[in-house]
Design an enzyme around this catalytic site. Sequence first.
Site, PDB file in Angstrom:
ATOM      1  N   HIS A 278       3.926   2.847  -0.458  1.00  0.00           N
ATOM      2  CA  HIS A 278       4.510   2.222   0.739  1.00  0.00           C
ATOM      3  C   HIS A 278       3.932   0.820   0.937  1.00  0.00           C
ATOM      4  O   HIS A 278       4.678  -0.144   1.192  1.00  0.00           O
ATOM      5  CB  HIS A 278       4.217   3.098   1.963  1.00  0.00           C
ATOM      6  CG  HIS A 278       4.547   2.447   3.274  1.00  0.00           C
ATOM      7  ND1 HIS A 278       5.720   2.682   3.949  1.00  0.00           N
ATOM      8  CD2 HIS A 278       3.858   1.542   4.036  1.00  0.00           C
ATOM      9  CE1 HIS A 278       5.745   1.970   5.057  1.00  0.00           C
ATOM     10  NE2 HIS A 278       4.613   1.267   5.135  1.00  0.00           N
ATOM     11  N   GLU A 279       2.622   0.690   0.829  1.00  0.00           N
ATOM     12  CA  GLU A 279       1.991  -0.622   1.019  1.00  0.00           C
ATOM     13  C   GLU A 279       2.418  -1.603  -0.068  1.00  0.00           C
ATOM     14  O   GLU A 279       2.611  -2.793   0.194  1.00  0.00           O
ATOM     15  CB  GLU A 279       0.461  -0.477   1.038  1.00  0.00           C
ATOM     16  CG  GLU A 279      -0.077   0.348   2.190  1.00  0.00           C
ATOM     17  CD  GLU A 279       0.330  -0.193   3.549  1.00  0.00           C
ATOM     18  OE1 GLU A 279       0.492  -1.418   3.683  1.00  0.00           O
ATOM     19  OE2 GLU A 279       0.521   0.615   4.472  1.00  0.00           O
ATOM     20  N   HIS A 282       5.699  -3.532   0.445  1.00  0.00           N
ATOM     21  CA  HIS A 282       5.657  -4.768   1.239  1.00  0.00           C
ATOM     22  C   HIS A 282       5.439  -5.981   0.332  1.00  0.00           C
ATOM     23  O   HIS A 282       5.989  -7.062   0.579  1.00  0.00           O
ATOM     24  CB  HIS A 282       4.543  -4.690   2.283  1.00  0.00           C
ATOM     25  CG  HIS A 282       4.791  -3.678   3.361  1.00  0.00           C
ATOM     26  ND1 HIS A 282       5.950  -3.638   4.085  1.00  0.00           N
ATOM     27  CD2 HIS A 282       4.026  -2.651   3.833  1.00  0.00           C
ATOM     28  CE1 HIS A 282       5.899  -2.649   4.962  1.00  0.00           C
ATOM     29  NE2 HIS A 282       4.741  -2.036   4.824  1.00  0.00           N
TER      30      HIS A 282
END
Length: 428
Positions: A278-279, A282
């Site tokens: 998820h990180e 970004h």
Amino acid sequence: MARKMGFYGVIAYVLYGFAVYWYLFYFADSSLPFEFEGSRADPATFLNGRELMLSEEYSKVRNLLFFLSTPFEWLFYFLILLLGLSKAFKKWGEDTAKNKYGQTAIYLIWLSFFAYVVTFPLSYISYTLSKTYNISTQSFASWMKDELIDFWINYAMMFVIVVVLYWLMNKFKRFWWLFAWMLSVPFTLFIMFLQPVVIDPLYNDFSPLKNKELESKILDIAGQANIPAEHVFEVDMAEKTNALNAYVTGIGSNSRIVLWDTTLNRLNDDQILFIMAHEMAHYVEKHLYIGIAGYLFLSLFGLYFVSRLMNWAIRRWGKEFKLQHPGDLRSLPLFLIFLSMIMFAASPVSNLVSRYQETRADRYAIEMTDNTDAAISAFQELTKAGLSQVNPPWLVKVFRYGHPTMLERISRLEDYEVEKRNAQEGEY
């Protein structure tokens, strides 16, 4: 007139506080829609009765503190102007120092000190609240240390900003806001570059991830996403909190992937890999740079409106505020009021954009890891550790949530599971 304005300001804040309290404790509905009852997004399926009760209590009080704190700062700066304290701070600076920089430094230390003292009770209530509900594990001494670091970092940055800002106001009376915005671009990027290597280590200890097997798995995912990461960092947070977190910080060569040790201690490898994916999303989708661009775009209009509002307010109430023109250092509280108001008013828009980016990152992470069980259980653990509301009230979501609610995040994962199952069945 000044006394009347101050009185009305206090009354308005008190009425606002009662309205917020009534909304959060009596009107707002955080119950789960019936169609989600029994699903894995239903907190009753992963929280016990006591945890459900505590999460509602904790969230309501914390939300109340949030909605009270920012307008309280507006009231404080408003009274600083009306009571002539801003004028007194400037006089103390002029009586103590001979040059402009020294006078500005003394003015700012008095303004910062008064602001810190007045807002300290709300900060302390927030700290004791998190201690009471076992979110914070931080000692009072450690908390005060962080508070003092905050104070001096903010003071140093404020000094630089104010010196440049008021020089621009007096040099370019009509278009100071444009030049201030132009200078804010490199300043913002510089601070973001320094954040992971200079500022963050003042608060916590960072080190390369000790679990090399997990680090290898994380870097493997990073490699699949073409992310040039050589290390994953862990930060010692267990002495301060029981909450869980992971994030990407910095820009350029100073970018870092960071995991809190509480996350490492509480989640298994599959759950952590989902969070890391998820990180990384970004980074892949350049959300950080889009966020910077959005912030700079909003700040351009924000500074423009601040300049217009300051001119209007001084024309109308200059006598009561003891101000004749915006370039007077005594106008700083007025500048801070309008800037804060505009940022607060813009927060629903910035939060909406952020929630969209977080939704995209969730989708990327589940497609990368293809493990919905790990993803859903990770979100359930995050909810439990932070005593978060799964379905917060609408105004709370709009003003506070830069992430989708846990109800939205978990239900989307369940939808993804159904989509995947249907796709597999279609192949046969």
